[in-house]
Structures are given as structure tokens and as C-alpha cells.
Design a protein around this motif. Structure first.
Motif, PDB file in Angstrom:
ATOM      1  N   CYS A 131      25.534 100.845  47.160  1.00 22.42           N
ATOM      2  CA  CYS A 131      25.539  99.537  46.535  1.00 22.42           C
ATOM      3  C   CYS A 131      26.949  98.998  46.774  1.00 22.42           C
ATOM      4  CB  CYS A 131      25.248  99.716  45.048  1.00 22.42           C
ATOM      5  SG  CYS A 131      25.328  98.242  44.054  1.00 22.42           S
ATOM      6  N   ARG A 132      27.079  97.764  47.213  1.00 16.17           N
ATOM      7  CA  ARG A 132      28.417  97.224  47.459  1.00 16.17           C
ATOM      8  C   ARG A 132      28.507  95.788  46.992  1.00 16.17           C
ATOM      9  NH1 ARG A 132      29.557  95.492  53.457  1.00 16.17           N
ATOM     10  NH2 ARG A 132      27.655  94.356  53.936  1.00 16.17           N
ATOM     11  N   LEU A 133      29.720  95.374  46.670  1.00 12.82           N
ATOM     12  CA  LEU A 133      29.974  94.012  46.224  1.00 12.82           C
ATOM     13  C   LEU A 133      30.861  93.334  47.257  1.00 12.82           C
ATOM     14  CD1 LEU A 133      29.342  92.255  43.664  1.00 12.82           C
ATOM     15  CD2 LEU A 133      31.712  92.664  43.036  1.00 12.82           C
ATOM     16  N   ILE A 134      30.430  92.150  47.701  1.00  8.31           N
ATOM     17  CA  ILE A 134      31.130  91.416  48.746  1.00  8.31           C
ATOM     18  C   ILE A 134      31.523  90.048  48.210  1.00  8.31           C
ATOM     19  CG2 ILE A 134      30.880  90.408  51.071  1.00  8.31           C
ATOM     20  CD1 ILE A 134      28.439  92.973  50.301  1.00  8.31           C
ATOM     21  N   ASP A 135      32.741  89.601  48.542  1.00  8.26           N
ATOM     22  CA  ASP A 135      33.157  88.228  48.261  1.00  8.26           C
ATOM     23  C   ASP A 135      32.353  87.348  49.214  1.00  8.26           C
ATOM     24  OD1 ASP A 135      34.380  85.704  48.262  1.00  8.26           O
ATOM     25  OD2 ASP A 135      36.400  86.534  48.094  1.00  8.26           O
ATOM     26  N   GLU A 136      31.429  86.579  48.710  1.00  8.18           N
ATOM     27  CA  GLU A 136      30.533  85.788  49.554  1.00  8.18           C
ATOM     28  C   GLU A 136      31.285  84.714  50.316  1.00  8.18           C
ATOM     29  OE1 GLU A 136      26.799  84.929  51.249  1.00  8.18           O
ATOM     30  OE2 GLU A 136      27.654  86.691  50.322  1.00  8.18           O
ATOM     31  N   THR A 137      32.424  84.267  49.803  1.00 11.95           N
ATOM     32  CA  THR A 137      33.196  83.221  50.464  1.00 11.95           C
ATOM     33  C   THR A 137      33.877  83.739  51.721  1.00 11.95           C
ATOM     34  OG1 THR A 137      33.587  82.205  48.315  1.00 11.95           O
ATOM     35  CG2 THR A 137      35.007  81.488  50.111  1.00 11.95           C
TER      36      THR A 137
END
Length: 193
Positions: A131-137
Motif C-alpha cells: 500500500c503506498r501514498l503518492i502526492d498526486e500533484t
């Protein structure tokens, strides 16, 4: 620079320049573990349907949920990009959930991300799950939590975003659970609110 999170670790979601993130993407990836034995060569790889869900809470009360049958939150701030029935993107995200942090209503103070095996296979039959979190910008990976160790459970409470000090924080939960749907996980999720 991404942070590899261990169970229970937390990370602030502010940018290096001190500004707050505005939009993040939670990505889930997995592959079916190879089968063993003679019949494995004849039957080929199995298909495993993991499902990512985002459960929105106002305090301890469930306010909304985003999953494969309800792809967008009622307010439009959280959006699931679609169901992947087999996984196996080879290191990439198989399912993603987009969160527009600036649009999340003020009464929503926690968003819990869960994963469940809709087809009922255990995590012993899954490999390379994360599971990973990415800065969408910017597309920059901010944090990654790797599912390790397999196990006889069919679900996992992965992580939660929560409001703290005017911004958002991420906490890796990594709690194994049993259930084929997000509804099955609600009693276990309650312990992490």
C-alpha cells in the motif's frame, strides 16, 4: 523521498517546503503467489481479487465509504479508480483511491484504508503486496507499507489518514483481519479510530 513504514509508524503529510498536500493517491498492488507442486504447472497462476476501500469517519461514526461498488464519496472528495479482479501489475498499483484533501468535508477527520480478499484466498496466497501514498500533484511516493509474512487472514486494515494540527497525518496500521468485504472489517476498524 519515500518512507517505508512499519506497523504503527506515522508520517506527517506536509511538503518539504512546509506547505500542505492537496491531493494524494493510495495505491494497492499485489500478485498471486506461485502455486507449488505438479498440478501448479497444469493449472497456471491463480487469480486473486483483492479490494481496496476507503472508510470515511466523523469521530467514531462511519460517514461514507468508497469501494468497487461505490466509486466516489457522496461529497466527491474521495474516488476509487476501479476494481482489479486479478492483481499482478508487476510492481505497479493494481487499485487506486484518490483523495482530494482540500475537498474532504471538515467533519471527516479520519479515512481508513482497508484491503480484503473478495474471493476468500488468504494472504499466504498473495505476494509482493503493498500500500503506498503518492502526492498526486507531483507523482512523488511519500510512504509505502509492505504486507509481509503472508498469513491465514483474508483482510488487512492498512493505514489511515487523519487530521492533526490543521493538516493530515498518515499512520500505518497493518492489522490482519478476517472478512471478504469492508463491512466485515468494521468491528476491527473501530479499534483504530
Amino acid at each position: 523521498m519515500s518512507v517505508n513504514l512499519g506497523k504503527g509508524q506515522q508520517v506527517s503529510l506536509s511538503k518539504s517546503d512546509g506547505s500542505a498536500l492537496t491531493s494524494v493517491r493510495m495505491g494497492l498492488g499485489w500478485q498471486a503467489a506461485p502455486r507449488k507442486g505438479f498440478l501448479a504447472k497444469l493449472t497456471g497462476p491463480r487469480e486473486i481479487d483483492l479490494d481496496a476501500s476507503a472508510l470515511l469517519f466523523a469521530g467514531r461514526e462511519s460517514a461514507d465509504v468508497v469501494y468497487f461498488q461505490h466509486l466516489t464519496s457522496d461529497d466527491g472528495s474521495v474516488r476509487h479508480t476501479g476494481d482489479n479482479l486479478v492483481g499482478g501489475a508487476g510492481g505497479g498499483d493494481d487499485e487506486t483511491i484518490l483523495v482530494d484533501l482540500a475537498r474532504v468535508p471538515v467533519h471527516i477527520d479520519q479515512i481508513v484504508f482497508t484491503v480484503n480478499s473478495f474471493t476468500g484466498q488468504t494472504f499466504a496466497e498473495v505476494q509482493n503486496a503493498f500500500c503506498r501514498l503518492i502526492d498526486e500533484t507531483t507523482g512523488q511516493e511519500l510512504a509505502r507499507y509492505t504486507l509481509s509474512g503472508g498469513g491465514t487472514y483474508t483482510a488487512q486494515i492498512m493505514a489511515k489518514l487523519y487530521r492533526a494540527g490543521g493538516g493530515w497525518q498518515l499512520k500505518a496500521i497493518g492489522e490482519p483481519a478476517a472478512g471478504r468485504t469492508f463491512q466485515d472489517l468494521l468491528p476491527a476498524v473501530a479499534a483504530h479510530l
